[in-house]
Design an enzyme around this catalytic site. Structure first.
Site, short mmCIF file in Angstrom:
data_model
loop_
_atom_site.label_atom_id
_atom_site.label_comp_id
_atom_site.label_asym_id
_atom_site.label_seq_id
_atom_site.Cartn_x
_atom_site.Cartn_y
_atom_site.Cartn_z
N SER A 18 -34.07 2.59 -3.25
CA SER A 18 -34.39 2.26 -4.55
C SER A 18 -34.93 3.80 -5.13
O SER A 18 -35.40 4.25 -4.41
CB SER A 18 -35.04 1.39 -5.53
OG SER A 18 -35.04 -0.05 -5.35
N ASP A 63 -40.09 -7.69 -18.38
CA ASP A 63 -37.68 -7.46 -18.63
C ASP A 63 -38.22 -6.22 -19.45
O ASP A 63 -37.84 -7.03 -20.21
CB ASP A 63 -37.58 -8.95 -18.25
CG ASP A 63 -36.22 -9.17 -18.74
OD1 ASP A 63 -35.23 -8.14 -19.60
OD2 ASP A 63 -35.74 -10.03 -19.26
N VAL A 64 -37.60 -5.33 -19.39
CA VAL A 64 -37.11 -4.25 -20.43
C VAL A 64 -36.59 -5.00 -21.92
O VAL A 64 -36.76 -4.09 -22.65
CB VAL A 64 -36.65 -2.85 -20.01
CG1 VAL A 64 -37.78 -2.96 -19.02
CG2 VAL A 64 -35.61 -3.16 -19.80
N TYR A 154 -18.19 5.48 -14.69
CA TYR A 154 -19.10 5.69 -14.91
C TYR A 154 -19.24 5.41 -16.74
O TYR A 154 -20.39 4.74 -17.16
CB TYR A 154 -19.67 7.00 -14.71
CG TYR A 154 -21.07 6.88 -14.81
CD1 TYR A 154 -22.25 6.39 -14.01
CD2 TYR A 154 -22.37 7.36 -15.49
CE1 TYR A 154 -23.35 5.84 -13.57
CE2 TYR A 154 -23.57 7.48 -15.88
CZ TYR A 154 -23.93 6.37 -15.15
OH TYR A 154 -25.71 6.35 -15.04
N LYS A 161 -26.66 6.81 -20.67
CA LYS A 161 -27.16 8.06 -20.21
C LYS A 161 -27.81 9.04 -20.89
O LYS A 161 -28.06 9.96 -21.15
CB LYS A 161 -26.98 9.01 -18.87
CG LYS A 161 -26.64 7.91 -17.77
CD LYS A 161 -28.84 7.00 -17.73
CE LYS A 161 -28.45 6.65 -16.08
NZ LYS A 161 -29.33 5.87 -16.08
N LEU A 193 -28.80 -0.49 -4.56
CA LEU A 193 -28.33 -1.66 -4.94
C LEU A 193 -27.85 -0.84 -5.95
O LEU A 193 -26.19 -1.61 -6.15
CB LEU A 193 -29.82 -2.86 -4.91
CG LEU A 193 -29.64 -4.31 -5.71
CD1 LEU A 193 -29.06 -4.49 -4.54
CD2 LEU A 193 -30.54 -4.49 -5.93
N ALA A 194 -28.12 -0.51 -7.17
CA ALA A 194 -27.24 -0.18 -7.91
C ALA A 194 -25.85 0.72 -8.01
O ALA A 194 -24.60 0.32 -8.26
CB ALA A 194 -28.07 0.77 -9.11
P1 NAD Z 1 -31.88 0.22 -7.87
O1 NAD Z 1 -30.88 -1.17 -8.37
O2 NAD Z 1 -32.53 0.51 -6.54
O3 NAD Z 1 -32.53 0.02 -9.69
C1 NAD Z 1 -32.41 -0.20 -10.28
C2 NAD Z 1 -33.67 -1.02 -11.06
O4 NAD Z 1 -33.01 -1.09 -12.40
C3 NAD Z 1 -33.70 -2.62 -9.93
O5 NAD Z 1 -35.08 -2.58 -9.56
C4 NAD Z 1 -33.39 -3.23 -11.38
O6 NAD Z 1 -34.95 -4.90 -10.75
C5 NAD Z 1 -33.94 -2.68 -12.40
N1 NAD Z 1 -34.10 -3.65 -13.95
C6 NAD Z 1 -32.45 -3.39 -14.02
N2 NAD Z 1 -32.44 -4.35 -14.85
C7 NAD Z 1 -33.84 -4.83 -15.23
C8 NAD Z 1 -34.05 -5.13 -16.74
N3 NAD Z 1 -34.15 -6.07 -17.49
N4 NAD Z 1 -35.63 -5.34 -16.34
C9 NAD Z 1 -36.22 -4.88 -15.72
N5 NAD Z 1 -35.89 -4.05 -14.18
C10 NAD Z 1 -34.80 -3.78 -14.50
O7 NAD Z 1 -30.94 1.57 -8.10
P2 NAD Z 1 -31.23 3.05 -7.96
O8 NAD Z 1 -29.56 3.89 -7.99
O9 NAD Z 1 -32.08 3.87 -7.72
O10 NAD Z 1 -31.02 3.47 -9.86
C11 NAD Z 1 -33.01 3.73 -10.18
C12 NAD Z 1 -32.69 4.23 -11.35
O11 NAD Z 1 -31.72 5.72 -10.79
C13 NAD Z 1 -31.08 4.27 -12.99
O12 NAD Z 1 -31.79 4.75 -14.13
C14 NAD Z 1 -29.76 4.69 -12.66
O13 NAD Z 1 -29.09 5.01 -13.09
C15 NAD Z 1 -30.31 6.19 -11.92
N6 NAD Z 1 -29.53 7.10 -11.18
C16 NAD Z 1 -29.15 6.91 -10.29
C17 NAD Z 1 -27.81 7.48 -9.06
C18 NAD Z 1 -27.43 6.48 -7.59
O14 NAD Z 1 -26.36 7.07 -7.48
N7 NAD Z 1 -27.89 6.08 -7.51
C19 NAD Z 1 -27.84 8.45 -9.53
C20 NAD Z 1 -28.33 9.49 -10.62
C21 NAD Z 1 -29.46 8.69 -11.37
O1 0WE Z 2 -26.62 4.68 -12.80
C1 0WE Z 2 -26.10 4.55 -12.01
C2 0WE Z 2 -25.05 3.06 -11.95
C3 0WE Z 2 -25.48 2.37 -13.20
C4 0WE Z 2 -25.73 0.78 -12.57
C5 0WE Z 2 -24.89 0.64 -11.71
C6 0WE Z 2 -24.26 -0.95 -11.88
C7 0WE Z 2 -23.71 -1.43 -10.47
C8 0WE Z 2 -23.79 -3.18 -10.36
C9 0WE Z 2 -25.67 -0.04 -13.73
N1 0WE Z 2 -24.91 -0.91 -13.88
C10 0WE Z 2 -24.64 -1.79 -12.91
N2 0WE Z 2 -24.23 -3.11 -13.53
C11 0WE Z 2 -24.27 -3.45 -11.59
O2 0WE Z 2 -23.52 -5.11 -11.78
N3 0WE Z 2 -25.44 5.45 -11.25
C12 0WE Z 2 -25.41 7.11 -11.48
C13 0WE Z 2 -24.13 5.33 -10.11
C14 0WE Z 2 -23.38 5.69 -9.90
O3 0WE Z 2 -22.18 4.09 -10.55
C15 0WE Z 2 -21.04 4.92 -10.71
C16 0WE Z 2 -20.88 5.92 -10.26
C17 0WE Z 2 -22.10 6.56 -9.67
C18 0WE Z 2 -22.42 8.21 -9.47
C19 0WE Z 2 -20.43 3.44 -11.26
C20 0WE Z 2 -19.16 3.90 -11.78
C21 0WE Z 2 -18.80 5.58 -10.64
C22 0WE Z 2 -20.16 6.44 -10.37
#
Ligand code: NAD
Ligand code: 0WE
Length: 254
Positions: A18, A63-64, A154, A161, A193-194
């Site tokens: 994460s 839970d937000v 996206y 966002k 994970l996301a």
């Molecule tokens: P992650 O899955 O590790 O983190 C997402 C978190 O959101 C998880 O811990 C999950 O439990 C939490 N969450 C979801 N629903 C929730 C709810 N109802 N209440 C409380 N918590 C909740 O994935 P990540 O990639 O570390 O994502 C963290 C942030 O970074 C997100 O805002 C994502 O959009 C942003 N982000 C991710 C990327 C990427 O490529 N991974 C790039 C830019 C920004």
């Molecule tokens: O913000 C994100 C991920 C956000 C996200 C990802 C998931 C996957 C699993 C939100 N909700 C969910 N729901 C699920 O069930 N990123 C910036 C990473 C990301 O996600 C994408 C990207 C990139 C980069 C999705 C489509 C295209 C590009």
């Protein structure tokens, strides 16, 4: 030790991949005290050992999407710490079906869910924690380039966002008089994970490697170090900003 003794509340650790984990690790190395939220029991089981590893002082449910859950978390933090110096919001969610195909197909419920969890939650947390924030507190949230440019698939998350980044500016105006700062870090794509299971995610990583000025992807350590800077007094004059940590990808035209 940029955050010596500072109380940092971290929302959004799911595992050690994460982005919030990278941020918490950078904070810990710089003397911060840590506490972590979890959304449900499945995440609680993952957060418990992580909190142990990083020397977290307590973990708490939040839970937000649920105002009562947010309020109860703020009460618990008030009892444990009495105040907060750094709040990290690293939370986002959209239905998987809404992260593919045409944006125009997004349902009303899918739109509401994505905007609620990914954008409104920052407003809700800021309001619930406002009277716990120390006068020089720093709030951070995580965003992505898809807020200002079209990134295929996206979709509704890009719109969420955009709302999140605009919220950062309005919240900065609301909180600035107290000395509280709020900023967003716009991270390049990282396998978490996301992002796992998103079709085409590997090709996004490859595209960045090919086209970004630095020809590499960013890590949660890169993001953690920038978050550390923004949370610290080194960034005492920065608020309402979106700071890109993306190997320079977003500056490129052709
Ligand atoms: P992650 O899955 O590790 O983190 C997402 C978190 O959101 C998880 O811990 C999950 O439990 C939490 N969450 C979801 N629903 C929730 C709810 N109802 N209440 C409380 N918590 C909740 O994935 P990540 O990639 O570390 O994502 C963290 C942030 O970074 C997100 O805002 C994502 O959009 C942003 N982000 C991710 C990327 C990427 O490529 N991974 C790039 C830019 C920004
Ligand atoms: O913000 C994100 C991920 C956000 C996200 C990802 C998931 C996957 C699993 C939100 N909700 C969910 N729901 C699920 O069930 N990123 C910036 C990473 C990301 O996600 C994408 C990207 C990139 C980069 C999705 C489509 C295209 C590009």
């Amino acid at each position: 030790m940029l955050l010596q003794g500072k109380r940092a509340l971290v929302f959004g650790v799911a595992n050690d991949k994460s982005i919030a984990y990278g941020i918490a690790e950078a904070f810990k190395k710089n003397g911060a005290r840590l506490a972590f939220s979890y959304v449900n029991e499945a995440i609680q089981k993952r957060v418990e050992p992580i909190s142990e590893t990083l020397g977290g002082e307590f973990i708490f449910p939040c839970d937000v999407t649920d105002d009562a859950s947010i309020a109860a978390s703020a009460e618990m933090v008030r009892e444990k710490w009495g105040g907060v110096d750094v709040l990290v919001h690293s939370v986002a969610f959209a239905n998987r079906d809404d992260l593919k195909g045409r944006y125009i197909e997004t349902s009303r419920d899918g739109f509401k869910l994505a905007l609620d969890i990914s954008a409104f939650s920052l407003v809700a947390l800021c309001r619930a924690y406002e009277d716990l924030l120390s006068p020089d507190a720093s709030i951070l949230t995580m965003t992505y380039h898809g807020s200002t440019k079209v990134v295929t698939n996206y979709n509704v998350m890009g719109v969420a966002k955009a709302a999140l980044e605009a919220s950062v500016r309005y919240l900065a105006a609301d909180l600035g008089r107290k000395g509280v700062r709020i900023n967003a870090v716009s991270a390049g794509p990282i396998k978490t994970l996301a992002s796992s299971g998103i079709s085409g995610f590997k090709s996004i990583l490859a595209h960045v490697e090919e086209h970004a000025p630095m020809h590499r992807n960013v890590t949660i350590e890169d993001v953690g170090n920038t978050a550390l800077f923004l949370a610290s007094s080194l960034a005492s004059g920065i608020t309402g900003e979106v700071l890109y940590v993306d190997s320079g990808f977003s500056i490129m035209g052709i």
